[in-house]
Structures are given as C-alpha cells and as structure tokens.
Design a protein around this motif. Structure first.
Motif, short mmCIF file in Angstrom:
data_model
loop_
_atom_site.label_atom_id
_atom_site.label_comp_id
_atom_site.label_asym_id
_atom_site.label_seq_id
_atom_site.Cartn_x
_atom_site.Cartn_y
_atom_site.Cartn_z
N HIS A 108 0.52 -1.13 0.18
CA HIS A 108 0.23 -0.15 0.02
C HIS A 108 0.94 1.40 0.28
N GLY A 109 1.70 1.10 -0.27
CA GLY A 109 3.10 2.00 -0.21
C GLY A 109 3.99 2.27 -1.81
N VAL A 111 -4.58 2.48 -3.85
CA VAL A 111 -4.43 2.99 -2.44
C VAL A 111 -5.75 3.66 -1.77
N PRO A 125 -8.65 3.32 5.30
CA PRO A 125 -8.00 3.41 6.60
C PRO A 125 -7.75 3.34 7.67
N ARG A 179 -4.59 7.88 6.76
CA ARG A 179 -4.90 8.10 5.59
C ARG A 179 -3.41 9.60 5.28
N LEU A 213 -0.17 7.22 4.56
CA LEU A 213 -0.80 6.78 3.52
C LEU A 213 -0.03 7.32 2.19
#
Length: 328
Positions: free
Chosen positions: A100-101, A114, A120, A304, A307
């Motif tokens: 997710h990164g 994502v 999140p 969030r 992220l």
C-alpha cells in the motif's frame, strides 16, 4: 413538479434511513466471523501484526477474526482481492509498506488505487528493515559488503520476499546510491528467502526485522545494518546504513489495517477503537518490542495522511534512483 417533489422526498427518506441505520449497524457488527487478508505468507510482518491484533479483536468483539494469507506479486494479489470485496465490515486487509505504499508509487497499472479503493482504519506498528548476509559470505558489515560487491561486480545475488516489497526496494535503493551490482532473486515471502540465506544459496538481503531477528540472535545469519536512521533497541550493536557510510539512507517497514472503500464509517470507528485498546495492551507491546517493532495505532485520518506521504516519498525515491519494476 409533483413527481420531482415526491422523488426528492423519497431520496430524503432513504438518506435518513441510512443515517439512522449506521449506529445500529455498528452495534450489531460483527455477527459472524471477520476475514483479515494478509498479502504475504505466514511469518511475514503483516501476518505477525494481523495475528497479534486478531486475537484481541476476537475477545473484544465476540467473533473470530480469521487470517487469510493471499501472497504473491509483492502484495498485489491480496490487495486486489481486498479492494474488490464487499464493503460490509467482514473483510479487511493488513497492508504494508510494499502493498500500500511502494506499489502505488512504482506501478502504473495495478488493479487497485490505494487512496481511492481503501479506507484506512489504523496503522498498527512500524519496524526497521535489516540488511543481513549469509555466513558463507566473507563480509561482516555494510561497508565490507559494498566493498566486496564493487570488487566482484555482478557476482552477488540478493533475495527479497517479493518484487516491490519494502525489503526489495531497500536493496534497490542501496544499489542506486552506492553503484554496486547484484542480481535480484524474489521469493514468495520472507520465510523461504531467509531459508536460502541461511543455507548460502543467496548471499544477502534486506528483510523486515520481525521474521529475521531470531536467526540473527541465534547466529545463523550475519546482521549488517538496519535501515532506519536510529538503531533499534533490540539490536543495539547493529549500526544503521547511514552510520555505515551511505548518508541519509532510510526505509521503514509498516503494517496497518484497511477496509475496502464504502465500509460504514461507524464500523471503521468502532474497529479503530478496539485496535487502539489492543495496541495499548502490555503483552502486545512487549511482543512487538522483542521483534524490533513499535506500536503506532493512529487515527484513520492520520493513517490516510501517512499513506499519502509514504506513496509520495517512494515516488521520489524511485525517481531519484531510477527504479522501475515490471508490473505483475
């Protein structure tokens, strides 16, 4: 005119009904087992985080929280499955820095977005990656590894738990900053990769600290450097990559719970509250500390922002280091 008024009234009634159902939905949830997808094999950082938190959630909420390992393609397979699942509060994913990164930063055509397709819930914990080497490789530090690689260009191989993982990208970043050459050997998770490091089939790798720390402490593999700017208290004698001469080098492994977009906000808030309690539990903190991790458990809004910042950072790293990975 009458038709339009009736339509507006009907819409308003539906909106009120949905709003009133939100708290009731949260109170009755969960009334059956909940699945937590882990986009990596058993024993990896996401798996460790999910199993620790799941047990606390089971006790607190009265329903099983079941891990479903869906490894493959650097976390893409499990993440895509989670993104497409029903947003009813019965499927979540324990995402990580890779799934997710990094994936969001380096792939242009993965089957999920994502920031659009996930909600999140909470970051759970962070840990360093650690560079390790086989006992068969004649180096004992990061500076020695770099010198050996430069003296033997193209002869070294490095493992990873999957293309696009934070551990893989840590090594690609090291290669870009130092100019060393090494061949990437991707595995389906950290476990099998570590097995081949122990046996000497592959010379070195970066890996999340939790699954590697037991092998380091038992002397089966050699620790070279951790990837955070500060040393980890669990291995205080192991220097950082920055201290080893690669100035400014830092990568961090993180693990956090997300839901598919559209899940009721009341469920997100209730689950976040229970995760915060789990993270505050002494036994959870102690277990993660032994593994070299630290609990975080921030709010959904903070997660969030985290992220978005992580994706932007990896985009910057990839651009500066000219890192490109073939989409799965």
């Amino acid at each position: 005119m009458l038709k339009r008024s009736l339509s507006c009234c009907a819409s308003a009634i539906v909106a009120v009904m949905l709003t009133s159902l939100g708290p009731a939905c949260a109170q009755s949830w969960p009334d059956r087992p909940v699945t937590v997808i882990v986009p990596s094999p058993a024993g990896d950082g996401s798996d460790i985080a999910a199993r620790l938190i799941n047990e606390k959630l089971r006790v607190a909420l009265g329903q099983p929280f079941v891990v479903e390992n869906r490894p493959g393609a650097g976390g893409v397979i499990g993440s895509a499955a989670a993104a497409k699942s029903a947003p009813d509060g019965y499927t979540f994913i324990m995402g990580n820095a890779g799934s997710h990164g990094i994936n969001a930063a380096i792939y242009a055509n993965i089957p999920y977005d994502v920031m659009r397709d996930f909600v999140p819930v909470s970051l759970v914990y962070r840990a360093p990656n650690i560079f390790i080497a086989s006992q068969k490789l004649p180096v004992s530090s990061m500076s020695e590894l770099i010198a050996y690689a430069k003296a033997n260009p193209g002869k070294l191989s490095f493992a990873s738990g999957g293309a696009g993982s934070s551990a893989h990208m840590s090594t690609e970043y090291l290669k870009a900053l130092t100019g060393i050459e090494a061949t990437h050997v991707p595995y389906r998770g950290a476990g099998p990769a570590l097995n081949d490091i122990v046996s000497g089939q592959v010379e070195f790798m970066a890996v999340n600290l939790p699954p590697a720390i037991g092998l380091v402490k038992s002397g089966q593999i050699k620790p070279l450097a951790v990837t955070t700017l500060k040393r980890t208290p669990v291995l205080p004698d192991v220097p950082t990559v920055d201290e080893s001469g690669v100035r400014g080098f830092e990568t961090v492994a993180w693990f956090g719970l997300l839901a598919p977009s559209g899940v009721p906000q009341t469920i997100v808030e209730r689950l976040h509250g229970e995760i915060a309690k789990a993270c505050a539990a002494k036994d959870v903190q102690e277990k993660l500390a032994v593994l070299g991790g630290e609990t975080v458990c921030n709010t959904p809004a903070e997660f969030r922002d985290y992220l978005a910042a992580d994706i932007a950072r990896w985009k910057d790293v990839a651009a500066k280091a000219s890192i490109k990975i073939q989409a799965p």
